[in-house]
Write a protein that holds these residues in place. Structure first.
Motif, short mmCIF file in Angstrom:
data_model
loop_
_atom_site.label_atom_id
_atom_site.label_comp_id
_atom_site.label_asym_id
_atom_site.label_seq_id
_atom_site.Cartn_x
_atom_site.Cartn_y
_atom_site.Cartn_z
N THR A 49 -28.62 13.30 80.71
CA THR A 49 -27.92 12.02 80.70
C THR A 49 -28.25 11.23 79.44
O THR A 49 -29.32 11.39 78.84
N VAL A 50 -27.34 10.35 79.07
CA VAL A 50 -27.53 9.51 77.89
C VAL A 50 -27.87 8.09 78.34
O VAL A 50 -27.31 7.58 79.31
N GLY A 67 -31.93 1.69 70.39
CA GLY A 67 -30.64 2.37 70.34
C GLY A 67 -30.56 3.52 71.32
O GLY A 67 -31.23 3.53 72.36
N GLN A 68 -29.74 4.51 70.99
CA GLN A 68 -29.51 5.63 71.91
C GLN A 68 -30.77 6.46 72.08
O GLN A 68 -31.43 6.84 71.11
N ARG A 90 -35.94 15.63 77.03
CA ARG A 90 -36.57 16.88 77.49
C ARG A 90 -36.43 17.04 78.99
O ARG A 90 -37.18 17.79 79.62
N ALA A 91 -35.47 16.31 79.56
CA ALA A 91 -35.22 16.39 81.00
C ALA A 91 -33.80 16.86 81.24
O ALA A 91 -32.88 16.54 80.50
N TYR A 101 -30.21 14.75 73.09
CA TYR A 101 -30.89 13.46 73.01
C TYR A 101 -32.37 13.62 72.66
O TYR A 101 -33.15 12.68 72.83
N SER A 102 -32.75 14.79 72.18
CA SER A 102 -34.17 15.04 71.88
C SER A 102 -34.62 14.34 70.62
O SER A 102 -35.83 14.23 70.37
N ARG A 103 -33.69 13.88 69.79
CA ARG A 103 -34.00 13.21 68.53
C ARG A 103 -34.92 14.12 67.70
O ARG A 103 -34.56 15.23 67.39
N MET A 104 -36.11 13.66 67.36
CA MET A 104 -37.01 14.47 66.52
C MET A 104 -37.94 15.34 67.37
O MET A 104 -38.82 16.01 66.85
N GLY A 105 -37.75 15.31 68.72
CA GLY A 105 -38.64 16.05 69.59
C GLY A 105 -38.22 17.49 69.77
O GLY A 105 -37.19 17.94 69.25
#
Length: 495
Positions: free
Chosen positions: A84-85, A96-97, A102-103, A129-133
């Motif tokens: 989900t976002v 922000g977003q 990680r779920a 949605y992990s961005r830099m992860g």
């Protein structure tokens, strides 16, 4: 390789009945994707209590297929995985977003009692949605979340829960190289304040209304018939959040990362990153060493919760209409939280009702405890034992200033006999102050053993923490004072 791919296409059927109402909200709310398998998984821990609530058999986990399914390498029959976002404020700053980095939400399971319970993997790999992860969770934090969420449930504090943890020797880089794990989490819903913020700040009023209607119809149906349903929803969430914060403060729990994306719309404790049950009482205690400003210190938690509710009110404002209506929905928090906390602290004293007298006595006790850094959980448990009939020495020996604690004990006796209006109850006191909580040093010891593939302490802690108000003679040291080295434990956001 062909065998691996074939196995990944095979499904594992637990006989669960699934629903997928969140996915019906539309593609703006999520991204469908499958979990990413971890290498050579193994079982770490399971909650049979949670399994029974889901209607699973006692041996549900014993097959290799089950292990593969709950580590992300084999689909669960009936599930429809998605991430989900959402957006949010992190440490008071608009980030922000964000989203499920990680779920992965698998869907809702219909429990035997008719409830719908969502299942979610945490640590199951990259999402949009992990961005830099890297989308992974580590064994350390997974064990902490598993144990603490189940412990909080046993304490009667609203929380997400956990069904199981699987591990892998697959390396994950955090502050050091650690190993991967996947937690299967459960909740009626994982929707956060940040879900509403995402669509409001992004100027998507239609999606904001769809989400609000969904939450009202599923979880707050009484709000549907209000003159202003969105304002009524805000008021209901305010009430639940006030009650939750009273629970946290009374039990001595520090969350550590109370960002708006870590606040449940259902008033649940959610996202166990840095957390701690206090050892020596310190109102200024900070459990997250990443929190350099002390924003989420113990004494600030109630104020931060109100700040987060205000952010939720801003997000709902396009639906509420007038700012005055949003503020009116938030206003009860200022009276609800202290009243709820007063009631819980009165119960810890042994009184069924809060009063000016109980408030005064609690204030005196906490001030003394703060001065001497008295162990929070041990003090309240010993106080309860005294109220239940043990000599006052079990309390007095915790303090250097015997005169000060004697004045508190005298104040208690006077309060208990004052015109007969405040009879005390030892069983109430004992039921309000646990004999054991998940202290950091206990989790660290269990994690150290788990890193050697010894999961015995994890399972033993799960059993003992599942009955926190009972005395456990076999594990008496776990209910005792923390070792000196416990004060050097540092918990950060890196998980």
């Amino acid at each position: 390789m062909h065998d691996v791919l074939q196995r990944e296409r095979e499904i594992f059927d637990l006989g669960l009945t699934w629903r997928h109402r969140f996915s019906e909200l539309g593609p703006a709310f999520y991204t469908p994707l499958s979990p990413m398998a971890v290498r050579d998984p193994y079982w770490v821990a399971r909650s049979q209590s949670m399994a029974r609530e889901l209607g699973l058999e006692e041996d549900w986990w014993r097959s290799q297929a089950a292990l593969e399914a709950f580590s992300g390498s084999r689909p669960l029959a009936g599930s429809m995985p998605l991430a989900t976002v959402y957006s949010g404020h992190q440490f008071g700053v608009w980030a922000g977003q964000l989203g499920d980095g990680r779920a992965i939400l698998l869907g809702e399971v219909e429990a035997p009692d008719g409830r719908s319970i969502e299942l979610q993997f945490k640590g199951s790999g990259l999402t949009p949605y992990s961005r830099m992860g890297d989308g992974r969770a580590v064994l350390r934090s997974s064990i902490r979340e598993f144990l603490c969420s189940e412990a909080m449930h046993a304490l009667g504090i609203p929380t997400t829960r956990a069904l199981c943890v699987t591990g892998s020797d697959q390396p994950v880089r955090r502050e050091t190289i650690e190993t991967a794990a996947v937690v299967t989490r459960t909740a009626p819903s994982f929707i956060r304040f940040g879900h509403f913020e995402h669509f409001s700040h992004g100027k998507h009023p239609d999606e904001l209304r769809v989400l609000t209607d969904y939450v009202i119809d599923r979880f707050y149906p009484e709000c549907r018939h209000a003159a202003n349903p969105a304002a009524a929803l805000l008021a209901a969430v305010t009430s639940r959040t006030a009650s939750l914060l009273a629970d946290w403060q009374a039990i001595g729990f520090c969350h550590g990362v109370m960002n708006t994306d870590n606040m449940s719309i259902l008033g649940l404790t959610i996202d166990y990153g840095p957390f701690q049950f206090m050892d020596g009482f310190d109102p200024n205690h900070i459990c997250n060493h990443s929190d350099t400003s002390g924003r989420y210190a113990y004494k600030r938690q109630p104020q931060v919760a109100y700040w987060n509710l205000f952010a939720l009110g801003q997000a709902l404002l396009p639906l509420i209409g007038e700012p005055e209506d949003a503020m009116a929905a938030l206003e009860p928090y200022k009276a609800l939280f202290p009243a709820e906390l007063d009631q819980r602290m009165a119960a810890k004293l042994g009184f069924a009702q809060a009063s000016e007298g109980t408030r005064s006595l609690v204030g005196e006790i906490l001030a003394l405890m703060a001065t001497e850094r008295t162990d929070y959980s041990i003090f309240w448990r010993r106080w309860a034992r005294h109220v239940a009939g043990e000599p006052a020495d079990v309390v007095r020996e915790l303090f250097l200033d015997h005169g000060a604690i004697d004045r508190c004990l005298l104040q208690f006796r006077e309060l208990a006999t004052y015109e007969g209006r405040h009879p005390y109850d030892g069983s109430l006191a004992l039921a309000s102050s646990p004999s054991i909580v998940l202290r950091n040093h206990l989790a660290e010891q269990a994690i150290a053993l788990a890193n050697q593939k010894d999961f015995s302490m994890v399972q033993q802690l799960l059993q003992v923490l599942g009955k926190p108000f009972e005395e456990h003679a076999e594990y008496a040291t776990w209910a005792g004072f923390p070792p000196d080295w416990a004060s050097s434990i540092q918990i950060s956001c890196s998980s």
